[in-house]
Write a protein that holds these residues in place. Structure first.
Motif, PDB file in Angstrom:
ATOM      1  N   MET A 125       0.827  -1.203   0.000  1.00  0.00           N
ATOM      2  CA  MET A 125       0.000   0.000   0.000  1.00  0.00           C
ATOM      3  C   MET A 125       0.866   1.259   0.000  1.00  0.00           C
ATOM      4  O   MET A 125       0.549   2.240  -0.679  1.00  0.00           O
ATOM      5  N   ILE A 126       1.965   1.232   0.754  1.00  0.00           N
ATOM      6  CA  ILE A 126       2.880   2.387   0.768  1.00  0.00           C
ATOM      7  C   ILE A 126       3.491   2.592  -0.614  1.00  0.00           C
ATOM      8  O   ILE A 126       3.554   3.725  -1.127  1.00  0.00           O
ATOM      9  N   ILE A 127       3.932   1.505  -1.244  1.00  0.00           N
ATOM     10  CA  ILE A 127       4.515   1.604  -2.589  1.00  0.00           C
ATOM     11  C   ILE A 127       3.484   2.123  -3.587  1.00  0.00           C
ATOM     12  O   ILE A 127       3.800   2.946  -4.465  1.00  0.00           O
ATOM     13  N   LEU A 128       2.245   1.665  -3.448  1.00  0.00           N
ATOM     14  CA  LEU A 128       1.187   2.111  -4.354  1.00  0.00           C
ATOM     15  C   LEU A 128       0.920   3.608  -4.205  1.00  0.00           C
ATOM     16  O   LEU A 128       0.757   4.329  -5.199  1.00  0.00           O
ATOM     17  N   MET A 129       0.899   4.100  -2.963  1.00  0.00           N
ATOM     18  CA  MET A 129       0.697   5.534  -2.737  1.00  0.00           C
ATOM     19  C   MET A 129       1.847   6.359  -3.318  1.00  0.00           C
ATOM     20  O   MET A 129       1.626   7.413  -3.924  1.00  0.00           O
ATOM     21  N   ILE A 130       3.087   5.883  -3.145  1.00  0.00           N
ATOM     22  CA  ILE A 130       4.241   6.578  -3.725  1.00  0.00           C
ATOM     23  C   ILE A 130       4.117   6.629  -5.246  1.00  0.00           C
ATOM     24  O   ILE A 130       4.358   7.668  -5.877  1.00  0.00           O
ATOM     25  N   LEU A 131       3.733   5.497  -5.847  1.00  0.00           N
ATOM     26  CA  LEU A 131       3.594   5.438  -7.301  1.00  0.00           C
ATOM     27  C   LEU A 131       2.543   6.423  -7.804  1.00  0.00           C
ATOM     28  O   LEU A 131       2.763   7.127  -8.809  1.00  0.00           O
ATOM     29  N   ILE A 132       1.411   6.521  -7.093  1.00  0.00           N
ATOM     30  CA  ILE A 132       0.343   7.438  -7.506  1.00  0.00           C
ATOM     31  C   ILE A 132       0.811   8.892  -7.409  1.00  0.00           C
ATOM     32  O   ILE A 132       0.615   9.691  -8.335  1.00  0.00           O
ATOM     33  N   VAL A 133       1.465   9.252  -6.296  1.00  0.00           N
ATOM     34  CA  VAL A 133       1.921  10.636  -6.097  1.00  0.00           C
ATOM     35  C   VAL A 133       2.975  11.016  -7.126  1.00  0.00           C
ATOM     36  O   VAL A 133       2.918  12.097  -7.739  1.00  0.00           O
ATOM     37  N   VAL A 134       3.953  10.144  -7.347  1.00  0.00           N
ATOM     38  CA  VAL A 134       5.018  10.443  -8.302  1.00  0.00           C
ATOM     39  C   VAL A 134       4.457  10.558  -9.720  1.00  0.00           C
ATOM     40  O   VAL A 134       4.841  11.459 -10.487  1.00  0.00           O
ATOM     41  N   THR A 135       3.542   9.665 -10.083  1.00  0.00           N
ATOM     42  CA  THR A 135       2.927   9.724 -11.419  1.00  0.00           C
ATOM     43  C   THR A 135       2.158  11.033 -11.604  1.00  0.00           C
ATOM     44  O   THR A 135       2.259  11.693 -12.650  1.00  0.00           O
TER      45      THR A 135
END
Length: 221
Positions: A29-39
């Motif tokens: 979930m943490i990795i997914l949130m990072i991916l969404i913010v960076v994208t």
């Protein structure tokens, strides 16, 4: 128990594996949130020149993307270290099982009983039953009692092997001349499969592991 065409982790059969799955979901979930913010930031930078200038020249944004990863790492590291220490914890075991890797089969010794040992070979394909798993079933399953703290001592007679059962969340290298120790506890009955996870030679893929969790009274009988 393993199932064909399963892309996820196997269902847990021990408390440690439950914690491993929880940590996997937490980190994912943490990795997914990072991916969404960076994208989102990359798309915004490419479409908006004002945001682009803010990202390239702003002192505040530089501070933010330096401090934020450090905070995120803390949220990952603390549960990771907790789980690491839990996996290494050895309480007073009720039963000790010693497993020895050979080329290419496993042997088991029940150290708490007199002269109880057995070899565990893979069942050849021409002798499989309809309900058996190809390349996974063995002639002698290692029975162990459920709801009992078990210590597993792992070693090898010839080359490096690795004793692994994914649904238990345990993996230990079998090293010649060395005893490695792991512990686990079954929280439900069943048949659990694993394989040698160290490339140990020509027949590396033909030395499966099968553990059967049974009622303690049945185990003693």
């Amino acid at each position: 128990m393993s199932t064909w065409s399963n892309m996820n982790m196997q269902d847990s059969s021990s408390p440690i594996m439950e914690q491993l799955i929880y940590f996997h979901d937490h980190a994912l979930m943490i990795i997914l949130m990072i991916l969404i913010v960076v994208t989102y930031m990359m798309i915004s930078i490419s479409l908006n020149k004002n945001i682009n200038r803010l990202m390239l020249e702003g002192q505040m944004i530089e501070t933010a993307w330096t401090v934020t990863p450090a905070i995120i790492l803390i949220f990952i590291a603390i549960p990771s270290l907790r789980l690491l220490y839990l996996m290494d914890e050895i309480n007073s075991p009720t039963i000790t099982l010693k497993t020895i890797g050979h080329q290419w089969y496993w042997s088991y010794e029940y150290s708490d009983f007199m002269k109880i040992d057995m070899d565990s070979y893979m069942i050849p394909q021409n002798e499989l039953l309809m309900e058996s798993f190809r390349l996974l079933d063995v002639d002698n399953r290692a029975p162990l009692p459920m709801n009992t703290f078990i210590r597993m001592i792992v070693t090898s007679e010839d080359v490096l092997h690795s004793w692994t059962v994914p649904s238990l969340g345990v993996k230990a290298d079998a090293t010649p001349g060395r005893l490695n120790q792991i512990s686990f506890m079954f929280n439900r009955p069943g048949v659990y499969y694993g394989q040698c996870s160290e490339i140990c030679g020509a027949n590396h893929s033909f030395m499966p592991i099968v553990i059967e969790s049974i009622n303690p009274k049945m185990f003693m009988n």
